[in-house]
Design a protein around this motif. Structure first.
Motif, mmCIF file in Angstrom:
data_model
loop_
_atom_site.group_PDB
_atom_site.id
_atom_site.type_symbol
_atom_site.label_atom_id
_atom_site.label_comp_id
_atom_site.label_asym_id
_atom_site.label_seq_id
_atom_site.Cartn_x
_atom_site.Cartn_y
_atom_site.Cartn_z
ATOM 1 N N TRP A 169 0.834 -1.206 0.000
ATOM 2 C CA TRP A 169 0.000 0.000 0.000
ATOM 3 C C TRP A 169 0.872 1.261 0.000
ATOM 4 O O TRP A 169 0.593 2.221 -0.726
ATOM 5 N N LEU A 170 1.939 1.261 0.800
ATOM 6 C CA LEU A 170 2.847 2.406 0.849
ATOM 7 C C LEU A 170 3.580 2.580 -0.479
ATOM 8 O O LEU A 170 3.816 3.711 -0.920
ATOM 9 N N ILE A 171 3.953 1.472 -1.125
ATOM 10 C CA ILE A 171 4.609 1.549 -2.431
ATOM 11 C C ILE A 171 3.690 2.229 -3.444
ATOM 12 O O ILE A 171 4.130 3.027 -4.276
ATOM 13 N N ALA A 172 2.396 1.921 -3.365
ATOM 14 C CA ALA A 172 1.444 2.502 -4.308
ATOM 15 C C ALA A 172 1.189 3.984 -4.029
ATOM 16 O O ALA A 172 0.777 4.724 -4.927
ATOM 17 N N LYS A 173 1.458 4.441 -2.799
ATOM 18 C CA LYS A 173 1.120 5.809 -2.406
ATOM 19 C C LYS A 173 2.297 6.769 -2.376
ATOM 20 O O LYS A 173 2.105 7.980 -2.507
ATOM 21 N N TYR A 174 3.530 6.262 -2.175
ATOM 22 C CA TYR A 174 4.637 7.179 -1.886
ATOM 23 C C TYR A 174 4.906 8.144 -3.038
ATOM 24 O O TYR A 174 5.243 9.322 -2.809
ATOM 25 N N SER A 175 4.764 7.685 -4.286
ATOM 26 C CA SER A 175 5.034 8.547 -5.436
ATOM 27 C C SER A 175 4.056 9.719 -5.473
ATOM 28 O O SER A 175 4.449 10.871 -5.717
ATOM 29 N N LYS A 176 2.789 9.452 -5.191
ATOM 30 C CA LYS A 176 1.773 10.501 -5.165
ATOM 31 C C LYS A 176 2.085 11.515 -4.078
ATOM 32 O O LYS A 176 2.017 12.734 -4.300
ATOM 33 N N TRP A 177 2.456 11.030 -2.894
ATOM 34 C CA TRP A 177 2.783 11.933 -1.793
ATOM 35 C C TRP A 177 4.014 12.773 -2.113
ATOM 36 O O TRP A 177 4.072 13.956 -1.800
ATOM 37 N N PHE A 179 5.208 13.764 -5.083
ATOM 38 C CA PHE A 179 4.947 14.821 -6.050
ATOM 39 C C PHE A 179 4.027 15.899 -5.475
ATOM 40 O O PHE A 179 4.151 17.081 -5.839
ATOM 41 N N LYS A 180 3.115 15.531 -4.586
ATOM 42 C CA LYS A 180 2.304 16.543 -3.909
ATOM 43 C C LYS A 180 3.196 17.482 -3.104
ATOM 44 O O LYS A 180 2.998 18.706 -3.092
ATOM 45 N N TYR A 181 4.183 16.905 -2.426
ATOM 46 C CA TYR A 181 5.123 17.700 -1.639
ATOM 47 C C TYR A 181 5.948 18.617 -2.537
ATOM 48 O O TYR A 181 6.115 19.810 -2.241
ATOM 49 N N ILE A 182 6.457 18.091 -3.649
ATOM 50 C CA ILE A 182 7.294 18.890 -4.542
ATOM 51 C C ILE A 182 6.482 20.003 -5.204
ATOM 52 O O ILE A 182 6.950 21.146 -5.328
ATOM 53 N N VAL A 183 5.256 19.709 -5.619
ATOM 54 C CA VAL A 183 4.394 20.737 -6.211
ATOM 55 C C VAL A 183 4.121 21.835 -5.177
ATOM 56 O O VAL A 183 4.117 23.032 -5.513
ATOM 57 N N TRP A 184 3.912 21.436 -3.935
ATOM 58 C CA TRP A 184 3.682 22.417 -2.873
ATOM 59 C C TRP A 184 4.902 23.321 -2.696
ATOM 60 O O TRP A 184 4.768 24.543 -2.543
ATOM 61 N N VAL A 185 6.105 22.732 -2.725
ATOM 62 C CA VAL A 185 7.338 23.513 -2.592
ATOM 63 C C VAL A 185 7.478 24.497 -3.745
ATOM 64 O O VAL A 185 7.758 25.689 -3.538
ATOM 65 N N LEU A 186 7.273 24.030 -4.982
ATOM 66 C CA LEU A 186 7.408 24.907 -6.146
ATOM 67 C C LEU A 186 6.358 26.011 -6.136
ATOM 68 O O LEU A 186 6.656 27.167 -6.473
ATOM 69 N N ARG A 187 5.131 25.684 -5.739
ATOM 70 C CA ARG A 187 4.074 26.701 -5.690
ATOM 71 C C ARG A 187 4.394 27.750 -4.621
ATOM 72 O O ARG A 187 4.196 28.952 -4.834
ATOM 73 N N ARG A 188 4.896 27.292 -3.485
ATOM 74 C CA ARG A 188 5.228 28.225 -2.398
ATOM 75 C C ARG A 188 6.349 29.175 -2.815
ATOM 76 O O ARG A 188 6.374 30.333 -2.391
ATOM 77 N N LYS A 189 7.276 28.702 -3.635
ATOM 78 C CA LYS A 189 8.380 29.539 -4.105
ATOM 79 C C LYS A 189 8.040 30.307 -5.376
ATOM 80 O O LYS A 189 8.872 31.067 -5.893
ATOM 81 N N GLY A 190 6.815 30.111 -5.890
ATOM 82 C CA GLY A 190 6.400 30.803 -7.098
ATOM 83 C C GLY A 190 7.074 30.287 -8.355
ATOM 84 O O GLY A 190 7.199 31.022 -9.337
ATOM 85 N N LEU A 191 7.493 29.025 -8.350
ATOM 86 C CA LEU A 191 8.224 28.449 -9.477
ATOM 87 C C LEU A 191 7.428 27.396 -10.241
ATOM 88 O O LEU A 191 7.934 26.832 -11.207
ATOM 89 N N LEU A 192 6.217 27.113 -9.817
ATOM 90 C CA LEU A 192 5.435 26.053 -10.455
ATOM 91 C C LEU A 192 5.045 26.457 -11.870
ATOM 92 O O LEU A 192 4.470 27.536 -12.093
ATOM 93 N N GLN A 193 5.370 25.593 -12.825
ATOM 94 C CA GLN A 193 5.043 25.840 -14.241
ATOM 95 C C GLN A 193 3.667 25.237 -14.547
ATOM 96 O O GLN A 193 3.501 24.019 -14.514
ATOM 97 N N VAL A 194 2.696 26.116 -14.817
ATOM 98 C CA VAL A 194 1.334 25.672 -15.099
ATOM 99 C C VAL A 194 0.992 26.060 -16.530
ATOM 100 O O VAL A 194 1.123 27.235 -16.912
ATOM 101 N N VAL A 195 0.566 25.082 -17.323
ATOM 102 C CA VAL A 195 0.223 25.324 -18.717
ATOM 103 C C VAL A 195 -1.282 25.137 -18.882
ATOM 104 O O VAL A 195 -1.818 24.064 -18.541
ATOM 105 N N ASP A 196 -1.944 26.166 -19.375
ATOM 106 C CA ASP A 196 -3.382 26.076 -19.653
ATOM 107 C C ASP A 196 -3.563 25.422 -21.005
ATOM 108 O O ASP A 196 -3.084 25.918 -22.027
ATOM 109 N N GLU A 197 -4.260 24.287 -21.029
ATOM 110 C CA GLU A 197 -4.426 23.531 -22.282
ATOM 111 C C GLU A 197 -5.171 24.367 -23.335
ATOM 112 O O GLU A 197 -4.910 24.246 -24.522
ATOM 113 N N LYS A 198 -6.089 25.239 -22.900
ATOM 114 C CA LYS A 198 -6.830 26.052 -23.870
ATOM 115 C C LYS A 198 -5.904 27.071 -24.548
ATOM 116 O O LYS A 198 -6.007 27.327 -25.744
#
Length: 201
Positions: A169-177, A179-198
């Motif tokens: 169960w932990l093997i299936a979850k650790y990758s998701k956790w 990337f959630k942590y890394i996205v949070w770090v990048l967003r907090r530093k204002g570095l998250l690259q977000v592309v609008d598909e439209k």
């Protein structure tokens, strides 16, 4: 030197230090982008070999020769093997996070999907966390087996499966956790690259 004579805590300390030096070298070279596939495999093999030896050494150190069922030896082997692998994965997560802070373009949010650039740090994290968690689950299953001793029956037999199920169960979850942590770090530093598909069409 026979493995049965590895009952000194100093051997465990030296093996752990060997793992630490190897994974720090792996992380530094991966952070700077100077590592190639063969090097990554080499570092992973060295860390894996040291972890196996550490499991044997710690198991022998904690082995109780007077006990009928070797509970402490089983626990030492499980922790000695899985501990260095899991810690190595966690250390590489820190290096990978630092690399993405330096090169935020390697992770892009496109709609509801994450687009992640290829990285030997990421493959190392995946391998160490997978093998560490799985070996921990299998090792703890052996520990539970030794703990329950000669007791038989479906209930006692199924107890050994619990650590393995938790590990999977932990093997299936650790990758998701992660990337959630890394996205949070990048967003907090204002570095998250977000592309609008439209807008990209």
């Amino acid at each position: 030197m026979a493995i049965e004579t590895w009952d000194s805590p100093y051997i465990v300390i030296w093996l752990c230090l060997g793992v630490l030096v190897t994974v720090l070298t792996y992380g530094v070279r991966g952070y700077s982008g100077k590592i190639n596939g063969l090097e990554a495999i080499g570092y992973s093999m060295v860390i894996g070999a040291l972890a196996i030896l550490n499991g044997a050494a710690l198991g022998q150190t904690m082995y109780d020769k007077t006990a009928k069922y070797d509970v402490w030896g089983s626990l030492g082997t499980a922790l000695g093997l899985s501990g260095p692998l899991i810690v190595s994965g966690l250390i590489l997560i820190v290096f990978y996070r630092c690399r993405l802070v330096k090169y935020p373009g390697e992770l892009v949010v496109r709609g509801n999907d994450l687009e992640v650039g290829g990285s030997y740090l990421l493959s190392g994290i995946t391998w160490f966390m997978f093998s560490g968690l799985l070996s921990c689950g299998i090792g703890m299953a052996g520990y539970v087996q030794a703990l329950k001793g000669p007791k038989t029956g479906f209930f006692y037999g199924s107890l050994a499966l619990i650590p393995v199920v938790i590990a999977i169960w932990l093997i299936a979850k650790y990758s998701k956790w992660m990337f959630k942590y890394i996205v949070w770090v990048l967003r907090r530093k204002g570095l998250l690259q977000v592309v609008d598909e439209k807008d990209s069409k």
